[in-house]
Motif scaffolding. Sequence first.
Motif, PDB file in Angstrom:
ATOM      1  N   UNK A  60       0.809  -1.214   0.000  1.00 35.97           N
ATOM      2  CA  UNK A  60       0.000   0.000   0.000  1.00 35.97           C
ATOM      3  C   UNK A  60       0.839   1.258   0.000  1.00 35.97           C
ATOM      4  N   UNK A  61       2.126   1.150   0.393  1.00 33.75           N
ATOM      5  CA  UNK A  61       2.992   2.324   0.355  1.00 33.75           C
ATOM      6  C   UNK A  61       3.158   2.818  -1.078  1.00 33.75           C
ATOM      7  N   UNK A  62       3.047   1.901  -2.047  1.00 33.94           N
ATOM      8  CA  UNK A  62       3.219   2.273  -3.451  1.00 33.94           C
ATOM      9  C   UNK A  62       2.240   3.349  -3.865  1.00 33.94           C
ATOM     10  N   UNK A  63       1.006   3.257  -3.405  1.00 33.80           N
ATOM     11  CA  UNK A  63      -0.021   4.219  -3.806  1.00 33.80           C
ATOM     12  C   UNK A  63       0.256   5.595  -3.246  1.00 33.80           C
ATOM     13  N   UNK A  64       0.955   5.653  -2.124  1.00 30.92           N
ATOM     14  CA  UNK A  64       1.201   6.936  -1.480  1.00 30.92           C
ATOM     15  C   UNK A  64       2.401   7.653  -2.058  1.00 30.92           C
ATOM     16  N   UNK A  65       3.421   6.916  -2.477  1.00 30.62           N
ATOM     17  CA  UNK A  65       4.682   7.554  -2.847  1.00 30.62           C
ATOM     18  C   UNK A  65       5.037   7.432  -4.326  1.00 30.62           C
ATOM     19  N   UNK A  66       4.041   7.193  -5.187  1.00 28.76           N
ATOM     20  CA  UNK A  66       4.341   7.116  -6.594  1.00 28.76           C
ATOM     21  C   UNK A  66       4.075   8.457  -7.261  1.00 28.76           C
ATOM     22  N   UNK A  67       4.013   8.447  -8.601  1.00 22.49           N
ATOM     23  CA  UNK A  67       3.831   9.676  -9.356  1.00 22.49           C
ATOM     24  C   UNK A  67       2.651  10.484  -8.843  1.00 22.49           C
ATOM     25  N   UNK A  68       2.853  11.819  -8.779  1.00 23.12           N
ATOM     26  CA  UNK A  68       1.877  12.820  -8.365  1.00 23.12           C
ATOM     27  C   UNK A  68       1.731  12.926  -6.855  1.00 23.12           C
ATOM     28  N   UNK A  69       2.460  12.109  -6.086  1.00 23.78           N
ATOM     29  CA  UNK A  69       2.497  12.351  -4.646  1.00 23.78           C
ATOM     30  C   UNK A  69       3.128  13.712  -4.413  1.00 23.78           C
ATOM     31  N   UNK A  70       2.464  14.568  -3.654  1.00 25.25           N
ATOM     32  CA  UNK A  70       2.955  15.920  -3.384  1.00 25.25           C
ATOM     33  C   UNK A  70       3.127  16.716  -4.678  1.00 25.25           C
ATOM     34  N   UNK A  71       2.331  16.378  -5.699  1.00 27.35           N
ATOM     35  CA  UNK A  71       2.359  17.059  -7.004  1.00 27.35           C
ATOM     36  C   UNK A  71       3.713  16.953  -7.696  1.00 27.35           C
ATOM     37  N   UNK A  72       4.452  15.897  -7.416  1.00 25.82           N
ATOM     38  CA  UNK A  72       5.738  15.659  -8.071  1.00 25.82           C
ATOM     39  C   UNK A  72       5.699  14.327  -8.809  1.00 25.82           C
ATOM     40  N   UNK A  73       6.453  14.244  -9.896  1.00 26.65           N
ATOM     41  CA  UNK A  73       6.581  12.981 -10.600  1.00 26.65           C
ATOM     42  C   UNK A  73       7.453  12.011  -9.801  1.00 26.65           C
ATOM     43  N   UNK A  74       7.297  10.739 -10.069  1.00 26.38           N
ATOM     44  CA  UNK A  74       8.068   9.735  -9.343  1.00 26.38           C
ATOM     45  C   UNK A  74       9.538   9.766  -9.759  1.00 26.38           C
ATOM     46  N   UNK A  75      10.392   9.459  -8.816  1.00 34.17           N
ATOM     47  CA  UNK A  75      11.832   9.378  -9.059  1.00 34.17           C
ATOM     48  C   UNK A  75      12.150   8.188  -9.963  1.00 34.17           C
ATOM     49  N   UNK A  76      13.345   8.159 -10.600  1.00 33.91           N
ATOM     50  CA  UNK A  76      13.730   7.029 -11.457  1.00 33.91           C
ATOM     51  C   UNK A  76      13.863   5.734 -10.648  1.00 33.91           C
ATOM     52  N   UNK A  77      13.531   4.626 -11.273  1.00 36.86           N
ATOM     53  CA  UNK A  77      13.620   3.323 -10.629  1.00 36.86           C
ATOM     54  C   UNK A  77      14.667   2.466 -11.339  1.00 36.86           C
ATOM     55  N   UNK A  78      15.348   1.592 -10.569  1.00 33.64           N
ATOM     56  CA  UNK A  78      16.387   0.717 -11.124  1.00 33.64           C
ATOM     57  C   UNK A  78      16.282  -0.672 -10.494  1.00 33.64           C
TER      58      UNK A  78
END
Length: 246
Positions: A163-181
């Motif tokens: 469930x953390x994924x829904x909170x901290x992905x793209x558009x959280x705090x009106x920002x795009x998500x950081x790069x993933x590796x």
Amino acid sequence: MNYHILTLFPQMVLDGLHTSIIGRAEEKGLLHIEAVDIRDYAENKHNRVDDYPYGGGAGMVMQPGPVYGAWKALADRIGKKPRLIYLTPQGRVFDQAMAEEFAREEDLVFLCGHYEGIDERVLEMIVTDYVSIGDYVLTGGELPAMVMIDCISRLIPGVLNNDVSAEFETFHDSLLEYPQYTRPEEFMGRKVPPVLLSGHHENVAKWRREQSVIRTARYRPDLLTKADLTEKEKELIKTLDFQQEL
């Protein structure tokens, strides 16, 4: 969450929504998805639901009777007049804030139009929200309904494995998500940023936040007006010059 989709093409939406994460969430009982065939409420033996527009013009218009009949039967069955979303380019553009608002509902109804639209009189009677997924025109409301249901469902507890994924992905705090590796550490000469291999959680979090700010400034600077930025982050944005990357 109970989704009710009023449509002329029930199999189209059910085939799409009964797969992947949304399908598994329904199997777990976290969601209920039904498609109501508007043609079942047609007022003629041929199940015709459209007719020529008064005043002339190209195309056909969905008649009010079948749409109202489908809605009334649903409202009577669930014992209330639920929130009804009409998918139309004339509506407010759907965004994450709207998804969070809709996710708090127990029942959501999606009305999918076709042809040149739906008779205005029934819209005035039953629609609570006019919503668009973008400034372009599609052949019907089924794809927008599926997009919205996918987005809203991710916010319902238990739908995502994490469930953390829904909170901290793209558009959280009106920002795009950081790069993933992920593995391997090096791919065709390109290496994973060392900070992600450090095991230092605080530094990783700081790097990800900074990358979210940079990525938003590069690709969606319009979002920055709504973002809660620190003074240091505002100064960082001023130093960025993406023209040098071209």
